[in-house]
Design a protein around this motif. Sequence first.
Motif, PDB file in Angstrom:
ATOM      1  N   GLY A  12      -0.100  -4.413   4.730  1.00 24.53           N
ATOM      2  CA  GLY A  12      -1.426  -3.912   4.399  1.00 24.53           C
ATOM      3  C   GLY A  12      -1.983  -4.569   3.153  1.00 24.53           C
ATOM      4  N   ASP A  49       8.132  -4.343   3.022  1.00 25.23           N
ATOM      5  CA  ASP A  49       8.964  -4.117   1.839  1.00 25.23           C
ATOM      6  C   ASP A  49      10.428  -3.906   2.239  1.00 25.23           C
ATOM      7  N   CYS A  51       0.867  -1.188   0.000  1.00 17.92           N
ATOM      8  CA  CYS A  51       0.000   0.000   0.000  1.00 17.92           C
ATOM      9  C   CYS A  51       0.900   1.234   0.000  1.00 17.92           C
ATOM     10  N   SER A  52       1.885   1.211   0.895  1.00 22.45           N
ATOM     11  CA  SER A  52       2.809   2.328   1.017  1.00 22.45           C
ATOM     12  C   SER A  52       3.486   2.633  -0.320  1.00 22.45           C
TER      13      SER A  52
END
Lengths: 612, 352
Positions: B145, B115, B69-70
């Motif tokens: 997420g 990540d 998501c980031s």
Amino acid sequence: MSSPLATAAPAESSSSQHVVNDFSISVATVNGSGSQTANLVLLRAIFQMGVPVSGKNMFPSNIAGLPTWYTIRANAKGYIARKKEIDFLVAMNAETAREDVLSLDPGRAVLYDVPLKLNELRDDLMFYSVPFDKIVAEVCPDAKLRRLVKNMIYDGVLSHLLSVDLGEMVEALSKTLGKKPKAMALNQAALEAGAKYAQEHFAVIQHPYRIQRMNKTGGLILVDGNAAAAMGCMFAGCTVVAWYPITPSSSLPESFISYMRKYRMDKDTGKATFAIVQAEDEIAAIGMVIGASWAGARAMTSTSGPGISLMSEFAGLAYYAEVPAVVFDIQRVGPSTGLPTRTAQGDILSTAVHSHGDTKHVLLLPASMGECFDMAGDAFDLSERLQTIVYVMSDLDLGMNTWMSEPFTYPTKPLDRGKVLDEAKVRELGASWGRYKDLDGDGIPWRTLPDTGTPSYFTRGSGHNAMAQYSERADDYTNNLDRLSKKFDTAAGLVPQPVIDDVKGAKVGIIAYGSSHWAVIESRDLLKDEASLDTSYLRLRAYPFPESVDAFIRRHDRVYVVEQNRDAQMLSLLRIDIDPALQTRLRSVLHYSGLPIDARSVTQSIVAQEKQ
Amino acid sequence: MSTETSTPTPAPQAKKTNRLGLELASYRGSKTTLCAGCGHNAITERIIDACYEMGVDAKKVIKLSGIGCSSKSPAYFLNQSHGFNSVHGRMPSVATGAMLANHTMAAIGVSGDGDTGAIGIGQFVHLMRRNLPLIYIIEDNGCYGLTKGQFSPTADLGTKAKNGVVNDLPPIDTCALAIELGATFVARSFSGDKKQLLSILKAAIAHRGTCMIDVISPCVTFNDHEGSTKSYAYVKEHDEALGEVTFVPFFEDISVDYEPGSTTEVTMHDGSHLFLKKISEHYDPTDKLAANRLLHETSLRGEFPTGVIYIEPDKDDFLTSLNMVEQPLAFLPQSMTRPAPSVLEELMAGLK
Ligand SMILES: Cc1ncc(C[n+]2csc(CCOP(=O)(O)OP(=O)(O)O)c2C)c(N)n1
Ligand code: SF4
């Protein structure tokens, strides 16, 4: 032993017959014993005498201690593939000497170290024994250096036994050691001592193998494929290299580093016109290459099969996001641990469809030193033109062995940087431009680079539409995949085209590629001479296959695909791509011993299959 | 913030603009597709603010990310910049390559705690070690997420996921790791702390070298529950701010009134000033040992310090060490990248 000369009568070569300029020498030593200089001096001396020659190193995955064989083949006709049979054995390794001697054909010659007593093993070979330790002690007072210098003695002995001019040997030696006077003097003394010993002890008899001066190597060079490719990259304007060490690839980036340091420092500022990074692994190496290419540099990495496996995920991204990248795959047998120092053409299939999802990649297939050089340039041009990852499929045999070659030709074509928008082109295209839009009908879109004053876009994998906007729509995905296929069709016309030798009336065709080429050209002569079989030949130089490959198969009843892997990888790729009606014409000649392919094996396989 | 009041050339337009004459809107990106209330969105907003206030030329910025998501968020800021959403955990290598190709760019990398801390820990380690000029932001929510809530390597020890699985491994402290490995600007902040995060990001823009910023960023969908140290509630209670971070860009020539002794002043690479109001008389953000001790001691107390934890303003960065020509490698003309025919002749002669 009373005489250093064993008296066994060679079975084939009676005293009046010599084999001239057509034999192979195998030097069996221990890895790390410093035999490489001696072997290259012998090879180079034969080369300097105008006789076509090739050198192949069969070495273990080890720094010191395990057996290694260096094979030199001299051949007046210019055949430079590996010769299957060994004619002259130099047995320096106690561990393998027995087996090496037992595997020789009758009538062959053996030079060995006295304590090995090899002459007791067989009576159908020609034996020469040399007291290496005694000779080396006389010429080399420093005991620590003797192990290294010892090898030059067999060169000296061979100069006499094979009629290789000692002066040529000294000159060859000075090519490697000329800048180190002490080492030069020591090695030259050993060389001369060996020659003297041979003259004194082996003068009375006829030696079966001889090198005779010819003029077939004038103007040629001796080089290995990794150095050739490194030079190719330098002249191709490569600016970024990221790599991770692996045999047999490492010498490519390592050669590249030394060339670049010498020839690519900016004259005015003394600064580098390049960046070379030893990455933390192959994933990082390809990541850096993709990042650099995305930002507009000409970037490459070099690796072998295990590294290719690690790069797989990124390869898919480069394919879908349409980022250029050049990858050299110096193929070896699999897997990561096992026989990393043995050659193969075993990554063809996995690299052609490298990564996951629907992917297809451009492969270039160099067969010669000249092509290792030229195809480096082709790879960058194609990769930027097609905006995709391009693989140069070399192998250990090409990359690490010493080959004769015509000097390389300076590339005259300007670098093709592909479809990159500049501000003028942006104005011309106006609103019609989209990062992934096919404006020219060739499937290749226009890209922009950061820092060029042109429109930006957001790069992501497949989730985009023609305007590079985020999209998960089914039609956007399908349309994009279809355009990528079209681009691949375009590639078939841009890649190096096959080299075809059509022989009138020949019903049999041969398809080969890469390092298999040399065994195939020799085998075609053997097939004609020994089995009266005419063959046509198509040498593949790239994937995707152009139409001419189908046409070649169509013209022949049976087509043998010669390659160095177990599972007929190129044949499988052909089966996927060619007209299905032609598939039954394809047959396979496979060589997968880890040693370079030889003509005899190819010939035997084709003759056997022709009989069926 | 004291610095926001003065701009060198007051813009004639009615709308507020920065020193490049640009409005805030020109630093925006596409519309976010993240959950409403996701901490990542707040970080995006601060990146936009920081670039606007610093008068960053977006055309000279590249933005990169991994996957998560980031990692989607670079699409939501700086539309003028080229962006690259690469592969999971491998953004550092792509960023490295891009910066090799064009060392005149500024790079912003966005990553997640999965990540970075899991699949990408290897590349993270080597990135820090190289001190590549790059702002590396971890949008740290203690979970994955995008794949729906699994634990990440920064998840709290003993925390329970929605499916009942308990995390029994201790978290990785990315700040401690970054300091140890050679990053030259290491900070931690909270997505909800507008003022602090903005100052840190602005200081990062002024820094030359790797800026590693771990931003606690609650995942409202999977990890905002009670007991999560990455929840809004927990952070509000346990955030131990290292004191106020004030950043004065080089183009804002104003004096800041701080009591000597209570403030550390750091002059940045570009001449900007970073003022760090001390929480403790003994804390010196340029002292590696002190930084490590602080991280260790606060973590024992279940707290986390926020602010600029470590800074080394003058260390040589990776690109400088490569001694490249001034012009970006990407744009060198053929005359500089293809040696003359005489070079090939020389090479060939040596092989004859
Ligand atoms: C090689 C690979 N493995 C797994 C995934 C699936 N995946 C996508 S995002 C993600 C985790 C992301 O977590 P984090 O980095 O913390 O980001 P967040 O979504 O929490 O912001 C995973 C495992 C992937 N994309 N690639
Ligand atoms: S799932 Fe969590 S991290 Fe992802 S967008 Fe929603 S709130 Fe943010």
